[in-house]
Design a protein around this motif. Structure first.
Motif, short mmCIF file in Angstrom:
data_model
loop_
_atom_site.label_atom_id
_atom_site.label_comp_id
_atom_site.label_asym_id
_atom_site.label_seq_id
_atom_site.Cartn_x
_atom_site.Cartn_y
_atom_site.Cartn_z
N TYR A 80 0.85 -1.19 0.00
CA TYR A 80 0.00 0.00 0.00
C TYR A 80 0.88 1.24 0.00
O TYR A 80 2.06 1.18 0.30
CB TYR A 80 -0.92 0.00 1.23
CG TYR A 80 -0.18 0.08 2.55
CD1 TYR A 80 -0.19 1.27 3.28
CD2 TYR A 80 0.52 -1.00 3.06
CE1 TYR A 80 0.49 1.36 4.49
CE2 TYR A 80 1.20 -0.91 4.27
CZ TYR A 80 1.18 0.26 4.97
OH TYR A 80 1.86 0.36 6.17
N SER A 81 0.28 2.37 -0.35
CA SER A 81 0.99 3.65 -0.26
C SER A 81 0.52 4.37 1.00
O SER A 81 -0.66 4.31 1.36
CB SER A 81 0.71 4.52 -1.49
OG SER A 81 1.35 3.96 -2.62
N ALA B 72 -2.94 5.60 -0.86
CA ALA B 72 -2.80 6.59 -1.92
C ALA B 72 -2.31 5.88 -3.18
O ALA B 72 -1.91 4.71 -3.13
CB ALA B 72 -1.80 7.67 -1.50
N ASN B 73 -2.34 6.58 -4.28
CA ASN B 73 -1.83 6.07 -5.56
C ASN B 73 -2.56 4.79 -5.99
O ASN B 73 -3.77 4.82 -6.10
CB ASN B 73 -0.32 5.87 -5.49
CG ASN B 73 0.40 7.12 -5.04
OD1 ASN B 73 -0.01 8.23 -5.37
ND2 ASN B 73 1.45 6.96 -4.26
N VAL C 111 -4.76 -2.15 -9.82
CA VAL C 111 -5.73 -1.09 -10.08
C VAL C 111 -5.18 0.24 -9.57
O VAL C 111 -4.65 0.32 -8.46
CB VAL C 111 -7.07 -1.41 -9.36
CG1 VAL C 111 -8.07 -0.30 -9.57
CG2 VAL C 111 -7.62 -2.73 -9.85
N TRP C 112 -5.32 1.29 -10.37
CA TRP C 112 -4.95 2.63 -9.93
C TRP C 112 -6.14 3.27 -9.25
O TRP C 112 -7.26 3.24 -9.75
CB TRP C 112 -4.52 3.50 -11.12
CG TRP C 112 -4.25 4.90 -10.68
CD1 TRP C 112 -5.09 5.96 -10.76
CD2 TRP C 112 -3.06 5.39 -10.05
NE1 TRP C 112 -4.52 7.07 -10.21
CE2 TRP C 112 -3.26 6.76 -9.76
CE3 TRP C 112 -1.86 4.81 -9.68
CZ2 TRP C 112 -2.30 7.55 -9.15
CZ3 TRP C 112 -0.91 5.61 -9.07
CH2 TRP C 112 -1.14 6.95 -8.82
N GLY C 113 -5.92 3.84 -8.09
CA GLY C 113 -6.97 4.59 -7.41
C GLY C 113 -8.14 3.72 -7.04
O GLY C 113 -8.01 2.57 -6.67
N ALA D 290 -1.62 8.22 14.49
CA ALA D 290 -0.59 7.84 13.52
C ALA D 290 -0.54 8.89 12.43
O ALA D 290 -1.56 9.20 11.80
CB ALA D 290 -0.91 6.48 12.92
N GLU D 291 0.63 9.47 12.20
CA GLU D 291 0.81 10.50 11.17
C GLU D 291 0.64 9.92 9.77
O GLU D 291 0.13 10.59 8.88
CB GLU D 291 2.20 11.14 11.31
CG GLU D 291 2.53 12.18 10.27
CD GLU D 291 1.65 13.42 10.29
OE1 GLU D 291 1.49 14.04 9.22
OE2 GLU D 291 1.11 13.79 11.35
N SER D 292 1.07 8.68 9.56
CA SER D 292 0.97 8.02 8.26
C SER D 292 0.00 6.85 8.35
O SER D 292 -0.07 6.19 9.39
CB SER D 292 2.32 7.45 7.83
OG SER D 292 3.29 8.44 7.81
N LEU D 293 -0.69 6.57 7.25
CA LEU D 293 -1.48 5.35 7.18
C LEU D 293 -0.53 4.18 7.43
O LEU D 293 0.56 4.13 6.86
CB LEU D 293 -2.13 5.20 5.80
CG LEU D 293 -2.85 3.88 5.55
CD1 LEU D 293 -4.08 3.75 6.43
CD2 LEU D 293 -3.21 3.74 4.09
#
Length: 181
Positions: A53-54, A78-79, A123-125, A148-151
């Motif tokens: 994951y992003s 994301a992405n 898959v994108w998005g 958490a600052e980031s996923l």
């Protein structure tokens, strides 16, 4: 003539050195870098599942209900949409997933999330088609001990499988995966 060749040699070396230095310039890092979590019963056994994951960043934004709207399908990152790979048959919500690669989507709500495992891959998005859903699981949205600052995603080993924990900001959910006996 000798001095002319010497100068020509140094000019050529300098030009070559400049090209080499320039070719080592890397692009700016993605603001939502890719990450991976592996589910392993222990360090000495092969993985049973993996998620790629992003990791978007909070950056002072309101996450759930704003950046990630309630009630809408989210790529859970994301992405590219989040990719789930299963290495051996695993059961999720009474459905047995066969080894393969799937897309993991979620529909966040304030108190409950729907976790979706979909047979589309690469898959994108949020290119989402409900008819390709294999599993839908409702799981409570829980309050994190610390924001958490980031996923972030991590698998917690269990006696008979692993639980995927997905958390960002002040919220996390759990998705249990059981080994098929």
């Amino acid at each position: 003539m000798k001095s002319f060749l010497t100068i020509l040699f140094f000019v050529a070396i300098t030009a070559f050195s400049t090209d080499t230095v320039q070719s080592q310039t890397f692009p700016k890092m993605d603001t939502s870098p890719m990450d991976l979590a592996m589910a392993r019963p222990d360090r000495n056994t092969p993985p049973i599942a993996r998620v790629i994951y992003s990791r978007p960043q909070k950056n002072g934004r309101e996450i759930f209900g704003e950046l990630v709207p309630y009630g809408k399908v989210w790529r859970t990152g994301a992405n590219e949409a989040t990719e789930l790979t299963i290495y051996e048959p695993l059961k999720v919500n009474e459905t047995v997933l066969q080894p393969g690669t799937y897309t993991l989507y979620t529909i966040p709500e304030e108190d409950m999330w729907t976790v979706i495992i979909n047979k589309n891959a690469n898959v994108w998005g949020t290119v989402y088609k409900k008819e390709n859903d294999i599993v839908r699981l409702e799981t409570p949205a829980r309050n994190a001990a610390a924001p958490a600052e980031s996923l972030s995603m991590v698998f917690r080993p269990e006696n008979n499988g692993a639980t995927l924990m997905i958390g960002w900001d002040k919220t996390y959910v759990e998705v249990p995966f059981e080994k098929v006996k």
